[in-house]
Design an enzyme around this catalytic site. Structure first.
Site, PDB file in Angstrom:
ATOM      1  N   ARG A 197       0.509  -1.210  -0.161  1.00  0.00           N
ATOM      2  CA  ARG A 197      -0.179   0.025  -0.177  1.00  0.00           C
ATOM      3  C   ARG A 197       0.614   0.893  -0.350  1.00  0.00           C
ATOM      4  NH1 ARG A 197      -2.771  -4.125   1.725  1.00  0.00           N
ATOM      5  NH2 ARG A 197      -0.736  -4.366   2.739  1.00  0.00           N
ATOM      6  N   HIS A 212       4.639   5.936  11.315  1.00  0.00           N
ATOM      7  CA  HIS A 212       4.078   5.506  10.085  1.00  0.00           C
ATOM      8  C   HIS A 212       3.334   6.750   9.878  1.00  0.00           C
ATOM      9  CE1 HIS A 212       3.253   4.344   6.100  1.00  0.00           C
ATOM     10  NE2 HIS A 212       3.027   2.738   7.285  1.00  0.00           N
TER      11      HIS A 212
HETATM   12  N1   CP Z   1      -0.120  -0.558   6.103  1.00  0.00           N
HETATM   13  C1   CP Z   1       1.161  -0.206   5.432  1.00  0.00           C
HETATM   14  O1   CP Z   1       1.936   0.064   5.624  1.00  0.00           O
HETATM   15  O2   CP Z   1       0.191  -1.391   4.383  1.00  0.00           O
HETATM   16  P1   CP Z   1       2.249  -1.659   3.489  1.00  0.00           P
HETATM   17  O3   CP Z   1       2.985  -2.425   4.209  1.00  0.00           O
HETATM   18  O4   CP Z   1       1.811  -2.936   2.423  1.00  0.00           O
HETATM   19  O5   CP Z   1       3.049  -0.399   3.220  1.00  0.00           O
END
Ligand code: CP
Length: 303
Positions: free
Chosen positions: A51, A129
């Site tokens: 994502r 994040h």
């Molecule tokens: N939400 C998220 O960080 O997903 P990914 O690890 O797929 O980037």
């Protein structure tokens, strides 16, 4: 925000965060425009991602910009022993802004200290994040029509979950009532609890998810992250701690929405997907607009 890195959500003020959500709403209405023409974004992913990486890249491409980068350290000269500092100093010659995901806590902050171009942290270890946090805030505001005075329940890996840490820190600005559901081994770290205490807000801790479904406006499910456990035996003990099923939502509030940063493993049954309360795939879609707003703001292309 012009030329300012985003490493931790608290690098930006509450007003700046809200401004970004407002700009993201505008990008949702008009996601394709040419404002990044002649701009190059570097996407350095030292850890797997679906994502975050693809929504960043989609965000840039829909705005007419270009993306360079790599999707694992195996395909970069890090494999030959190059340091993070040398990698950042080199890549900064090729781009206007760097998006970085790295397995080590604090690596994105370090990158921002050595980089001549702004850095966006796309996840550093179990730490932060912040762009996920912004899209989570966007999703909460969009579904609840407000951010203030909500009952928000966090479920799963609260210890290592960087999305949880960033979002709790942000929600401390909005008079949130926090419900924290986890195995004893995966409780929220005291460093994050300190933000709740300093904001003079209340939190309750639970082991049983069923106790809290009926009193939640948002349930934020998370994966138990095998890759963060130093000891695989400890992971085996807790890996199946939670499984949200559709029949558990019977007495939930009408406005309840279920969020998850994804990927999921088994913590949300697929029978929840058809519920009007499931919002996790729309949540992932919102990541494009929030990241468009962020990149355009850092590059000074919108005010
Ligand atoms: N939400 C998220 O960080 O997903 P990914 O690890 O797929 O980037």
């Amino acid at each position: 925000m012009k030329n300012r890195s985003l490493i931790s959500i608290s690098d930006y003020s509450k007003q700046e965060q809200i401004d970004l959500l407002d700009r993201a709403a505008n990008f949702e209405q008009h996601p394709r425009r040419d404002i990044l023409k002649n701009k190059v974004i570097a996407s350095l992913f030292f850890e797997p991602s679906t994502r975050t990486r693809l929504s960043f890249e989609s965000a840039v491409q829909q705005l007419g910009g270009s993306v360079v980068g790599f999707t694992s350290s195996d395909s970069s000269s890090v494999q030959k022993g190059e340091s993070l500092k040398d990698t950042i100093l080199t890549v900064s010659n090729y781009c206007d802004l760097i998006v970085i995901r790295h397995p080590v806590d604090g690596s994105a902050r370090y990158a921002s200290e050595v980089s001549p171009v702004p850095i966006i942290n796309a996840g550093d270890g179990a730490n932060q994040h912040p762009t996920q946090c912004l899209l989570d805030m966007y999703s909460i505001r969009k579904t609840q029509n407000k951010l203030e005075n909500l009952d928000i329940t966090f479920v799963g890996d609260l210890k290592y979950g960087r999305t949880v840490h960033s979002l709790i820190i942000a929600l401390c600005q909005f008079n949130t009532r926090f419900h924290l559901v986890s195995p004893v081994e995966l409780k929220l770290p005291s460093a994050v609890k300190r933000f709740i205490k300093e904001a003079k807000l209340h939190y309750e801790q639970y082991i049983d998810l069923t106790e809290v479904v009926a009193k939640s406006d948002i349930i934020y499910m998370t994966r138990i992250q095998r890759e963060r456990f130093p000891d695989p035996i400890e992971y085996e003990k807790v890996k199946n701690a939670y499984n949200l099923r559709n029949n558990m939502l019977e007495n939930s509030r009408p406005n309840l929405k279920i969020l998850h940063p994804l990927p999921r493993v088994n913590e949300i049954s697929v029978d929840v997907d058809s519920s009007s309360k499931a919002y996790y795939f729309e949540q992932a879609r919102n990541g494009v607009f929030v990241r468009q707003a962020l990149i355009a703001s850092i590059l000074g292309l919108i005010s």
